[in-house]
Design an enzyme around this catalytic site. Structure first.
Site, PDB file in Angstrom:
ATOM      1  N   THR A 124     100.135 126.750  70.803  1.00 41.44           N
ATOM      2  CA  THR A 124      99.958 128.196  70.686  1.00 41.44           C
ATOM      3  C   THR A 124     101.149 128.942  71.266  1.00 41.44           C
ATOM      4  O   THR A 124     101.640 128.623  72.349  1.00 41.44           O
ATOM      5  CB  THR A 124      98.675 128.632  71.415  1.00 41.44           C
ATOM      6  OG1 THR A 124      97.567 127.944  70.845  1.00 41.44           O
ATOM      7  CG2 THR A 124      98.458 130.136  71.275  1.00 41.44           C
ATOM      8  N   LYS A 149     100.683 127.937  66.392  1.00 43.74           N
ATOM      9  CA  LYS A 149      99.688 128.994  66.216  1.00 43.74           C
ATOM     10  C   LYS A 149     100.225 130.255  66.878  1.00 43.74           C
ATOM     11  O   LYS A 149     100.469 130.279  68.089  1.00 43.74           O
ATOM     12  CB  LYS A 149      98.355 128.596  66.838  1.00 43.74           C
ATOM     13  CG  LYS A 149      97.260 129.646  66.675  1.00 43.74           C
ATOM     14  CD  LYS A 149      95.935 129.105  67.177  1.00 43.74           C
ATOM     15  CE  LYS A 149      94.829 130.123  67.033  1.00 43.74           C
ATOM     16  NZ  LYS A 149      93.517 129.595  67.429  1.00 43.74           N
ATOM     17  N   LYS A 151      99.917 133.951  68.169  1.00 46.97           N
ATOM     18  CA  LYS A 151      99.022 135.017  68.604  1.00 46.97           C
ATOM     19  C   LYS A 151      99.687 136.371  68.338  1.00 46.97           C
ATOM     20  O   LYS A 151     100.812 136.621  68.790  1.00 46.97           O
ATOM     21  CB  LYS A 151      98.705 134.877  70.092  1.00 46.97           C
ATOM     22  CG  LYS A 151      97.849 133.673  70.444  1.00 46.97           C
ATOM     23  CD  LYS A 151      96.406 133.845  69.994  1.00 46.97           C
ATOM     24  CE  LYS A 151      95.503 132.743  70.529  1.00 46.97           C
ATOM     25  NZ  LYS A 151      94.094 132.930  70.113  1.00 46.97           N
ATOM     26  N   GLU A 202      93.947 133.712  60.909  1.00 51.69           N
ATOM     27  CA  GLU A 202      92.646 133.584  61.570  1.00 51.69           C
ATOM     28  C   GLU A 202      92.129 134.944  62.052  1.00 51.69           C
ATOM     29  O   GLU A 202      92.851 135.692  62.715  1.00 51.69           O
ATOM     30  CB  GLU A 202      92.791 132.628  62.761  1.00 51.69           C
ATOM     31  CG  GLU A 202      91.506 132.234  63.427  1.00 51.69           C
ATOM     32  CD  GLU A 202      91.746 131.237  64.559  1.00 51.69           C
ATOM     33  OE1 GLU A 202      90.792 131.011  65.329  1.00 51.69           O
ATOM     34  OE2 GLU A 202      92.862 130.705  64.687  1.00 51.69           O
ATOM     35  N   LYS A 247      84.335 125.811  67.259  1.00 55.89           N
ATOM     36  CA  LYS A 247      84.630 125.639  68.680  1.00 55.89           C
ATOM     37  C   LYS A 247      83.344 125.236  69.382  1.00 55.89           C
ATOM     38  O   LYS A 247      82.298 125.868  69.191  1.00 55.89           O
ATOM     39  CB  LYS A 247      85.175 126.936  69.300  1.00 55.89           C
ATOM     40  CG  LYS A 247      86.554 127.333  68.810  1.00 55.89           C
ATOM     41  CD  LYS A 247      87.002 128.637  69.467  1.00 55.89           C
ATOM     42  CE  LYS A 247      88.384 129.035  69.012  1.00 55.89           C
ATOM     43  NZ  LYS A 247      88.787 130.373  69.566  1.00 55.89           N
ATOM     44  N   ASP A 297      93.445 122.839  66.721  1.00 56.74           N
ATOM     45  CA  ASP A 297      94.039 123.628  67.802  1.00 56.74           C
ATOM     46  C   ASP A 297      93.321 123.267  69.098  1.00 56.74           C
ATOM     47  O   ASP A 297      92.400 123.948  69.525  1.00 56.74           O
ATOM     48  CB  ASP A 297      93.908 125.118  67.485  1.00 56.74           C
ATOM     49  CG  ASP A 297      94.413 126.005  68.626  1.00 56.74           C
ATOM     50  OD1 ASP A 297      95.300 125.541  69.385  1.00 56.74           O
ATOM     51  OD2 ASP A 297      93.918 127.135  68.759  1.00 56.74           O
TER      52      ASP A 297
END
Length: 321
Positions: A124, A149, A151, A202, A247, A297
């Site tokens: 991330t 990933k 953010k 996402e 998750k 992830d």
């Protein structure tokens, strides 16, 4: 006789972790240890304010289950005794591991799956300035990262993505907006992102306010995270999303996560498995889900100043098993 121990621990981060909702320098996790006949099973969860959880509330839920758990409550019965969320995740994973120990089997054997040699995991890129995110991307790929990933919030979206793509020309890129793109012309933005070869975006819109996603055909696949908690959510998301992010802290443990995999596959929904910040203890529990996922992830431990057993091995963009 079964005994339960609960620990509330604050784990410092090696560096600040920033998303659209804020920045963290530490994470509070709760660990459950079950002991029965000399065998031990452990589980870890991360209480999440976004889902109205605090360490105190999750600890109270666990304490309320103590008598039943110590009396031998089964993992199957747990699913109806406690709602989906962090507390059930910690108990469910502890019961899976305890069951494996008692049966002298691995989790892979219990789930009737073949253990892989390694699993590619995202690294991330925390929300930051354009220059700092590009530098972080260059550092990640220099260490072998394969999947990044990103953010993002509403600021400098295209500038950040362009800089990251320039710094990581061969990496697979996925974007996580963490519900921050309300009011953005999503159709135009997704089309503008096409030249950067983005594999997935996402949760661009807030959960419960994502109806706009069914208005147009997505030029880039869109994944439900905050909008998708358990298998009951999946069918109603099919006209808004191409993918769901499973998750364990959201769905309440490995038992429900595996049921979500089956349901998503039945409905032709693509799969991602993700995590909250946490140690290798939490990430290892999600690995039986990871082998069914298109994107994984599970990089929580690499953000910690110090990890905890079972100390998964992270290198070259992979978790090595």
């Amino acid at each position: 006789m079964r005994r339960m121990q609960i620990e509330v621990l604050e784990l410092p981060l090696a560096r600040p972790f920033a998303i659209s909702r804020g920045t963290r320098t530490a994470v509070t996790v709760i660990r459950v240890t079950l002991e029965q006949n000399g065998f031990i099973g452990r589980g870890e969860c991360t209480p999440t304010p976004r889902y109205d959880e605090t360490p105190e509330s999750v600890n109270a839920e666990l304490e309320a289950m103590r008598a039943d758990i110590e009396a031998g409550l089964s993992r199957v019965d747990l699913q109806t005794r406690l709602h989906a969320g962090s507390a059930r995740n910690a108990l469910d994973c502890a019961l899976w591991r305890l069951g494996a120990a008692l049966a002298k089997q691995s989790i892979w054997q219990l789930t009737q799956q073949e253990q892989p040699i390694s699993v590619i995991t995202a690294e991330t890129l925390s929300l930051d300035s354009v220059a700092n995110m590009a530098e972080a991307a260059a550092d990640a790929v220099s260490r072998g990262a394969i999947l990044l990933k990103i953010k993002l919030n509403r600021d400098d979206i295209l500038e950040k993505v362009a800089a990251i793509r320039a710094a990581a020309p061969y990496a697979t890129l996925i974007i996580d907006a963490n519900e921050a793109w309300s009011g953005v012309d999503l159709h135009s933005l997704l089309n503008a992102l096409l030249p950067y070869n983005i594999a997935m975006v996402e949760q661009p819109l807030p959960a419960g306010q994502d109806q706009d996603l069914q208005r147009f055909t997505h030029p880039i696949p869109v994944c439900a995270d905050e909008s998708c908690h358990t298998r009951e959510d999946i069918a109603q998301l099919r006209n808004r999303y191409e993918m769901i992010n499973i998750k364990l802290d959201k769905c309440g443990g490995l038992t429900e996560a595996l049921a979500m995999v089956a349901e998503a596959q039945k409905l032709d929904m693509r799969l991602m498995v993700g995590c909250m910040l946490g140690s290798s203890l939490a990430m290892e529990a999600a690995l039986p889900v990871a082998i069914a996922a298109e994107h994984v992830d599970l990089d929580g431990p690499i953000w910690l100043a110090a990890d905890s057993s079972p100390f998964l091995s992270y290198s070259q963009g992979r978790i090595w098993l």
